[in-house]
Design a protein around this motif. Structure first.
Motif, PDB file in Angstrom:
ATOM      1  N   UNK A 278      34.494  48.318  18.418  1.00  0.00           N
ATOM      2  CA  UNK A 278      35.267  47.550  19.392  1.00  0.00           C
ATOM      3  C   UNK A 278      35.133  48.117  20.805  1.00  0.00           C
ATOM      4  N   UNK A 279      34.868  47.251  21.783  1.00  0.00           N
ATOM      5  CA  UNK A 279      35.021  47.559  23.207  1.00  0.00           C
ATOM      6  C   UNK A 279      34.340  48.861  23.626  1.00  0.00           C
ATOM      7  N   UNK A 280      33.115  49.064  23.128  1.00  0.00           N
ATOM      8  CA  UNK A 280      32.301  50.194  23.564  1.00  0.00           C
ATOM      9  C   UNK A 280      31.346  49.739  24.664  1.00  0.00           C
ATOM     10  N   UNK A 281      30.837  50.699  25.433  1.00  0.00           N
ATOM     11  CA  UNK A 281      29.868  50.405  26.493  1.00  0.00           C
ATOM     12  C   UNK A 281      28.578  51.143  26.160  1.00  0.00           C
ATOM     13  N   UNK A 282      27.532  50.369  25.839  1.00  0.00           N
ATOM     14  CA  UNK A 282      26.216  50.924  25.507  1.00  0.00           C
ATOM     15  C   UNK A 282      25.296  50.731  26.708  1.00  0.00           C
ATOM     16  N   UNK A 283      24.648  51.799  27.135  1.00  0.00           N
ATOM     17  CA  UNK A 283      23.888  51.756  28.388  1.00  0.00           C
ATOM     18  C   UNK A 283      22.557  52.500  28.254  1.00  0.00           C
ATOM     19  N   UNK A 284      21.484  51.857  28.767  1.00  0.00           N
ATOM     20  CA  UNK A 284      20.159  52.495  28.849  1.00  0.00           C
ATOM     21  C   UNK A 284      19.768  53.131  27.503  1.00  0.00           C
ATOM     22  N   UNK A 285      19.839  52.359  26.447  1.00  0.00           N
ATOM     23  CA  UNK A 285      19.661  52.896  25.098  1.00  0.00           C
ATOM     24  C   UNK A 285      18.849  51.951  24.226  1.00  0.00           C
ATOM     25  N   UNK A 286      18.504  52.429  23.037  1.00  0.00           N
ATOM     26  CA  UNK A 286      17.691  51.679  22.092  1.00  0.00           C
ATOM     27  C   UNK A 286      18.406  51.558  20.748  1.00  0.00           C
ATOM     28  N   UNK A 287      18.386  50.367  20.161  1.00  0.00           N
ATOM     29  CA  UNK A 287      18.881  50.146  18.790  1.00  0.00           C
ATOM     30  C   UNK A 287      20.218  50.834  18.554  1.00  0.00           C
ATOM     31  N   UNK A 288      21.220  50.422  19.318  1.00  0.00           N
ATOM     32  CA  UNK A 288      22.489  51.144  19.326  1.00  0.00           C
ATOM     33  C   UNK A 288      23.357  50.883  18.094  1.00  0.00           C
ATOM     34  N   UNK A 289      23.007  49.854  17.309  1.00  0.00           N
ATOM     35  CA  UNK A 289      23.811  49.536  16.131  1.00  0.00           C
ATOM     36  C   UNK A 289      22.927  48.874  15.088  1.00  0.00           C
ATOM     37  N   UNK A 290      23.122  49.250  13.819  1.00  0.00           N
ATOM     38  CA  UNK A 290      22.372  48.618  12.740  1.00  0.00           C
ATOM     39  C   UNK A 290      22.260  49.525  11.540  1.00  0.00           C
ATOM     40  N   UNK A 291      21.334  49.167  10.630  1.00  0.00           N
ATOM     41  CA  UNK A 291      20.978  50.009   9.489  1.00  0.00           C
ATOM     42  C   UNK A 291      19.547  50.468   9.692  1.00  0.00           C
ATOM     43  N   UNK A 292      19.330  51.781   9.797  1.00  0.00           N
ATOM     44  CA  UNK A 292      18.029  52.314  10.170  1.00  0.00           C
ATOM     45  C   UNK A 292      17.531  53.343   9.156  1.00  0.00           C
ATOM     46  N   UNK A 293      16.207  53.358   8.960  1.00  0.00           N
ATOM     47  CA  UNK A 293      15.497  54.350   8.152  1.00  0.00           C
ATOM     48  C   UNK A 293      15.856  54.271   6.658  1.00  0.00           C
ATOM     49  N   UNK A 313      14.572  46.871  18.364  1.00  0.00           N
ATOM     50  CA  UNK A 313      13.328  46.793  17.614  1.00  0.00           C
ATOM     51  C   UNK A 313      13.307  45.569  16.710  1.00  0.00           C
ATOM     52  N   UNK A 314      12.151  45.256  16.184  1.00  0.00           N
ATOM     53  CA  UNK A 314      12.010  44.127  15.274  1.00  0.00           C
ATOM     54  C   UNK A 314      12.499  44.509  13.881  1.00  0.00           C
ATOM     55  N   UNK A 315      12.949  43.507  13.134  1.00  0.00           N
ATOM     56  CA  UNK A 315      13.413  43.707  11.771  1.00  0.00           C
ATOM     57  C   UNK A 315      12.252  44.110  10.869  1.00  0.00           C
ATOM     58  N   UNK A 316      12.478  45.089   9.984  1.00  0.00           N
ATOM     59  CA  UNK A 316      11.482  45.484   8.991  1.00  0.00           C
ATOM     60  C   UNK A 316      12.211  45.868   7.712  1.00  0.00           C
ATOM     61  N   UNK A 318      12.957  48.675   6.299  1.00  0.00           N
ATOM     62  CA  UNK A 318      13.935  49.759   6.392  1.00  0.00           C
ATOM     63  C   UNK A 318      14.487  49.903   7.811  1.00  0.00           C
ATOM     64  N   UNK A 319      14.477  48.793   8.555  1.00  0.00           N
ATOM     65  CA  UNK A 319      14.932  48.827   9.940  1.00  0.00           C
ATOM     66  C   UNK A 319      15.624  47.499  10.234  1.00  0.00           C
ATOM     67  N   UNK A 320      16.960  47.538  10.318  1.00  0.00           N
ATOM     68  CA  UNK A 320      17.740  46.316  10.494  1.00  0.00           C
ATOM     69  C   UNK A 320      18.674  46.458  11.693  1.00  0.00           C
ATOM     70  N   UNK A 321      18.153  46.311  12.911  1.00  0.00           N
ATOM     71  CA  UNK A 321      19.019  46.409  14.086  1.00  0.00           C
ATOM     72  C   UNK A 321      19.987  45.233  14.156  1.00  0.00           C
ATOM     73  N   UNK A 322      21.183  45.469  14.672  1.00  0.00           N
ATOM     74  CA  UNK A 322      22.194  44.411  14.767  1.00  0.00           C
ATOM     75  C   UNK A 322      21.885  43.433  15.885  1.00  0.00           C
TER      76      UNK A 322
END
Length: 519
Positions: A278-293, A313-316, A318-322
């Motif tokens: 909730x109500x977070x600020x994500x800045x200058x970043x990559x793949x900040x939320x998801x299921x990874x690796x 990133x693209x879905x794969x 073992x890589x599921x970015x939100x």
């Protein structure tokens, strides 16, 4: 102004059992530097009060911290340890005593409860020296910096974790701390804030985590799923490669944090974990939320977040970015009250309040900092005093046993036992924890209404189970507590998972059946 008590030092130390301790300086309780009250999941399960109501001791070395713990009447006697200066390997040695279990080269909070560790003034510094919490409960750490803790190279401490918790830890509040490294695993560092092996009811608030390969994890592997009920709020994560945090199973509430320069991934929810973001600020970043690796899915509920220059990133397999347009794929119920700052002001409010040496300021819920009043809560241990208590009865419930066909898991299992044995309808098979205490859960794929459970002990072990709690594993709320096996009734509750937690026993418990009923 603090009043010195040097004239009466030895008498005071003797009263605490500390007469033989060199350098531990007793100060007046009203001068404690600890401020404010716990927030988030640390308020649940009876609450987190640390050393409130106990003696206050000043320490300037790690050895003095250990000496203060070891000099208590017992391992649960409340104590506040005010820390001043720099704590390092050169001044941190093992101290022995009946009320402690310490070690060289690490601040060891092991097999203890009711302790506050708080930095004085602008905060204490733990230099290349980690804080290890193990088999402990009701712990507060506030206004300290922990930096450059290594797992390889020299010197090493705490497996490379700045603050690490493991093995049946309950109710920890870490507040206004600065946790930092100078690189990643290749430079000898590990996590900044790690939880493993049945750690629950933890809050990390108003803290700065930076310059590390790994922010922190909840669960050491895909099979370590007993960690849960963690709150992260008003923290700054800056220049972190990944794990902000990594969640394996369990429930986390993540709100009003500022994330800057997450280089590889951010909040990694996997292996069935659920995160309310909730109500977070994500800045200058990559793949900040998801299921990874991993291909072991995790879940999230999102609202009010701002994604400023975030790439996805693209879905794969073992890589599921939100993203790039994150949407909720679960719903998470939060059992405590809290106030959300608007995400747009999070960078400003966090810059003024997060970390050691910021005056312990907090947000007023309207994007403005304020100084909380000093802690004045009475001594308390984290027991479920506000929840109903019960004694199990032998009256067999009527209706359908909902455990048949459900799933199950737990905190640990002894050799030759299985979690599934408690829902197979066979009294000749059973589950036992690896020790004298532990938890066993029954779970369903969708919300199920339960108001009664029946804990049936295996033949020959009747009367072994002592104290227990029944927990709504979806929210962490304690439904009831009591003693003895048998039929346990509590208010009708809709949930996906119910946990029977054994907190005391006269031997190794053996649960043959964990039956659940709607009424």
């Amino acid at each position: 102004m603090r009043r010195p008590v040097a004239v009466k030092l030895y008498a005071a130390l003797a009263a605490m059992g500390l007469a033989a301790v060199t350098g531990a300086v007793l100060t007046m309780p009203e001068a404690s530097a600890a401020t404010g009250s716990a927030t988030g999941y640390a308020t649940q399960n009876g609450g987190t009060t640390g050393g409130a109501g106990g003696q206050t001791v000043r320490a300037t070395t790690g050895t003095e911290i250990h000496a203060a713990l070891c000099g208590r009447a017992d391992s649960s006697t409340p104590i506040t340890i005010e820390v001043e200066g720099t704590i390092n390997h050169g001044n941190t040695s093992k101290v022995s005593g009946d009320s402690c279990n310490t070690a060289d080269g690490v601040i060891e909070l092991k097999q203890i409860s009711n302790v506050t560790l708080v930095g004085v003034g602008s905060g204490a510094v733990f230099d290349q020296l980690g804080i290890h919490i193990r088999e402990a409960s009701n712990i507060i750490i506030q206004n300290v910096t922990v930096r450059n803790v290594k797992k390889s190279g020299s010197p090493t401490s705490n497996g490379g974790d700045a603050i690490g918790m493991e093995s049946d830890v309950r109710n920890v509040w870490v507040d206004h701390t600065t946790l930092e490294a100078s690189g990643g695993e290749s430079e000898g560092y590990d996590g900044l804030f790690d939880m493993k092996d049945n750690t629950q009811y933890v809050t990390l608030s108003y803290s700065t985590l930076r310059n590390s390969g790994r922010g922190g994890l909840v669960g050491s592997s895909e099979s370590d799923l007993t960690n849960s009920f963690i709150t992260y709020h008003h923290n700054l994560y800056e220049n972190i490669d990944s794990r902000t945090p990594l969640l394996r199973g369990g429930t986390a509430h993540i709100y009003n944090n500022h994330y800057v320069s997450l280089n590889e991934s951010g909040i990694n929810s996997r292996a069935g974990a659920s995160a309310k973001v909730d109500n977070n600020y994500f800045e200058d970043s990559k793949d900040v939320l998801g299921t990874f690796y991993t291909d072991a899915a995790g879940y999230w509920q999102v609202s009010g977040n701002i994604f400023d220059n975030v790439t996805w990133s693209s879905l794969s397999s073992d890589y599921n970015p939100a993203g790039p347009d994150p949407e909720s794929n679960t719903s998470v119920s939060i059992p405590y009250s809290y106030s959300l700052d608007d995400a747009g002001c999070v960078p400003d409010i966090v810059s003024r309040t997060a970390g050691a040496g910021t005056g312990l300021q907090v947000s007023d819920g309207n994007c403005s900092p304020q100084t909380p009043t000093p802690t004045a809560t009475p001594t308390a241990t984290p027991t479920a005093t506000s929840t109903p208590t019960a004694t199990a009865t032998s009256t067999q419930p009527s209706g359908t046993n909902l455990s048949i066909g459900a799933g199950s898991d737990g905190s640990s299992k002894a050799d030759g036992t299985s979690y599934g044995n408690v829902r197979d309808g066979d009294m000749s098979t059973y589950w036992s924890p690896a020790g004298s205490t532990g938890s066993i859960s029954v779970k369903w794929g969708s919300a199920t209404t339960v108001s009664r459970i029946n804990i049936r002990e295996a033949s020959g072990s009747e009367g072994t189970i002592g104290s227990w709690r029944v927990v709504n594993a979806d929210t962490g709320a304690v439904l009831t507590s009591g003693s003895g096996a048998g039929v346990i009734t509590f208010p009708q509750t809709s949930l996906n998972k119910v946990t029977f937690e054994i907190t005391g026993s006269t031997g190794t418990p053996r649960v043959a059946e964990f039956e659940t009923y709607a009424q």
